[in-house]
Design an enzyme around this catalytic site. Structure first.
Site, PDB file in Angstrom:
ATOM      1  N   GLN A  10       0.835  -1.198   0.000  1.00 44.67           N
ATOM      2  CA  GLN A  10       0.000   0.000   0.000  1.00 44.67           C
ATOM      3  C   GLN A  10       0.873   1.253   0.000  1.00 44.67           C
ATOM      4  OE1 GLN A  10      -3.068  -0.753   2.780  1.00 44.67           O
ATOM      5  NE2 GLN A  10      -3.995   1.249   2.642  1.00 44.67           N
ATOM      6  N   SER A  88       4.401  -6.131   3.169  1.00 46.76           N
ATOM      7  CA  SER A  88       3.058  -6.053   3.749  1.00 46.76           C
ATOM      8  C   SER A  88       2.034  -6.705   2.816  1.00 46.76           C
ATOM      9  CB  SER A  88       2.724  -4.594   4.072  1.00 46.76           C
ATOM     10  OG  SER A  88       1.505  -4.492   4.764  1.00 46.76           O
ATOM     11  N   LEU A  89       1.117  -5.913   2.278  1.00 46.52           N
ATOM     12  CA  LEU A  89       0.138  -6.418   1.311  1.00 46.52           C
ATOM     13  C   LEU A  89       0.815  -7.195   0.184  1.00 46.52           C
ATOM     14  CD1 LEU A  89      -2.602  -6.266  -0.372  1.00 46.52           C
ATOM     15  CD2 LEU A  89      -1.680  -4.134  -1.271  1.00 46.52           C
ATOM     16  N   ARG A 113      -9.116  -8.785   3.812  1.00 45.10           N
ATOM     17  CA  ARG A 113      -8.113  -8.089   4.629  1.00 45.10           C
ATOM     18  C   ARG A 113      -8.332  -6.574   4.582  1.00 45.10           C
ATOM     19  NH1 ARG A 113      -2.740  -5.855   3.709  1.00 45.10           N
ATOM     20  NH2 ARG A 113      -1.208  -6.496   5.282  1.00 45.10           N
ATOM     21  N   HIS A 196      -0.004  -2.999  11.139  1.00 49.97           N
ATOM     22  CA  HIS A 196       1.077  -3.803  11.752  1.00 49.97           C
ATOM     23  C   HIS A 196       1.293  -3.440  13.222  1.00 49.97           C
ATOM     24  CE1 HIS A 196       1.788  -5.445   7.839  1.00 49.97           C
ATOM     25  NE2 HIS A 196       1.867  -4.220   7.352  1.00 49.97           N
ATOM     26  N   GLN A 245       1.123 -11.352  10.422  1.00 46.59           N
ATOM     27  CA  GLN A 245       1.609 -10.120   9.785  1.00 46.59           C
ATOM     28  C   GLN A 245       0.674  -8.931  10.018  1.00 46.59           C
ATOM     29  OE1 GLN A 245       0.668  -8.404   6.200  1.00 46.59           O
ATOM     30  NE2 GLN A 245       2.379  -9.325   5.104  1.00 46.59           N
TER      31      GLN A 245
END
Length: 296
Positions: A10, A88-89, A113, A196, A245
């Site tokens: 992102q 991340s994503l 998500r 996170h 995560q």
């Protein structure tokens, strides 16, 4: 000598992303249309003609970045990853690239998500800040010292660049203390919430149920997962790390270092932007980096 493929998260989105792929590649076009069908709205229209503001909503941003990265990867001639990672994503894109997940299953998980995270953000107003020019250990120490608010290290991006995540008040306190400790900058980020961090806990149950109900295959090459920063090939472990995560840190610096230690000499970033190429170069100047967006 191994070729690693890495996938952005992102923040790398931009108006017009993926448009060239859609217009010049029949299989890419059919994947975008399939995504529109799965998501129940025409995300391709928002990607191609939407504004920055349209693309900023978490429920749009996450599937948009995932789609651009994965469709670009599937359009890349002769891509043979020997190791993958995603920021991340981007970990979901990486899991399609190494065949742990199919395109449709991964997109459905990303949508769940994104929506769950959006709801968690609305429940707990919170934010993130980039801390530049301070040792990771010092940042960790300052976060640990703030006990009446939630503040945690969230993204270990490269040496001297660590993003922290937490409550609005906690981030304000931390930024002041980081500057006092010698940080070059302590910059609040324009994000929807404290990704996170423990503040994402409300999103966890929903994502966990969806991941546990999805079939994960044995991958064709290891994925270096954010929360453990090492090579993983066991589907059950991949699932557990993907769930962790959401509330755990992105150990990008450590993941790249582990990939290099395991033989990576070439990193190809696939998807929007060039952020990861820049971070890899800051982590280790000796490796080669390039990128593929599929856009003109």
């Amino acid at each position: 000598m191994k070729h690693a493929y890495v996938f952005p998260g992102q923040g790398s989105q931009f108006p017009g992303m993926g448009k060239n792929l859609y217009e010049t590649n029949e299989s890419a076009k059919s994947l975008f249309e399939k995504a529109n069908e799965i998501l129940g709205f025409r995300i391709s229209d928002i990607m191609f003609t939407g504004t920055d503001e349209d693309l900023k909503q978490t429920k749009v941003t996450q599937p948009a970045v995932f789609l651009h990265a994965v469709i670009a990867f599937l359009s890349l001639p002769g891509a043979q990853p020997e190791m993958v990672a995603g920021h991340s994503l981007g970990e979901f894109s990486a899991l399609v690239a190494n065949k742990t997940l199919g395109f449709e299953d991964a997109l459905k998980l990303v949508a769940i998500r994104a929506n769950a995270m959006q709801k968690a953000c609305e429940l707990n107003p919170s934010t993130m800040a980039a801390i530049l020019g301070l040792a990771d250990e010092k940042v960790e120490e300052i976060c640990a010292g703030i006990t009446d608010e939630i503040v945690v290290p969230a993204n270990y991006n490269c040496p001297g660049q660590l993003v922290i995540s937490g409550s609005n008040a906690g981030i304000d306190i931390a930024c002041e203390q980081m500057k006092a400790a010698g940080a070059k900058r302590a910059l609040k980020l324009p994000v929807g919430g404290a990704f996170h961090s423990p503040l994402m806990e409300p999103a966890r149950a929903e994502l966990q149920a969806a991941i546990e109900a999805t079939a994960f295959n044995t991958p064709i090459c290891p994925v270096y997962q954010n929360v453990v920063a090492k090579a993983i090939t066991d589907p059950a472990e991949i699932k557990a790390n993907l769930i962790a995560q959401l509330t755990g840190p992105v150990r990008w610096t450590q993941s790249v270092q582990a990939m290099i230690a395991d033989g990576a000499t070439q990193f190809t970033e696939v998807g929007p932007g060039k952020v990861l190429q820049g971070l890899v170069n800051k982590i280790d100047k000796s490796v080669a980096t390039d990128g593929f967006t599929g856009d003109l």
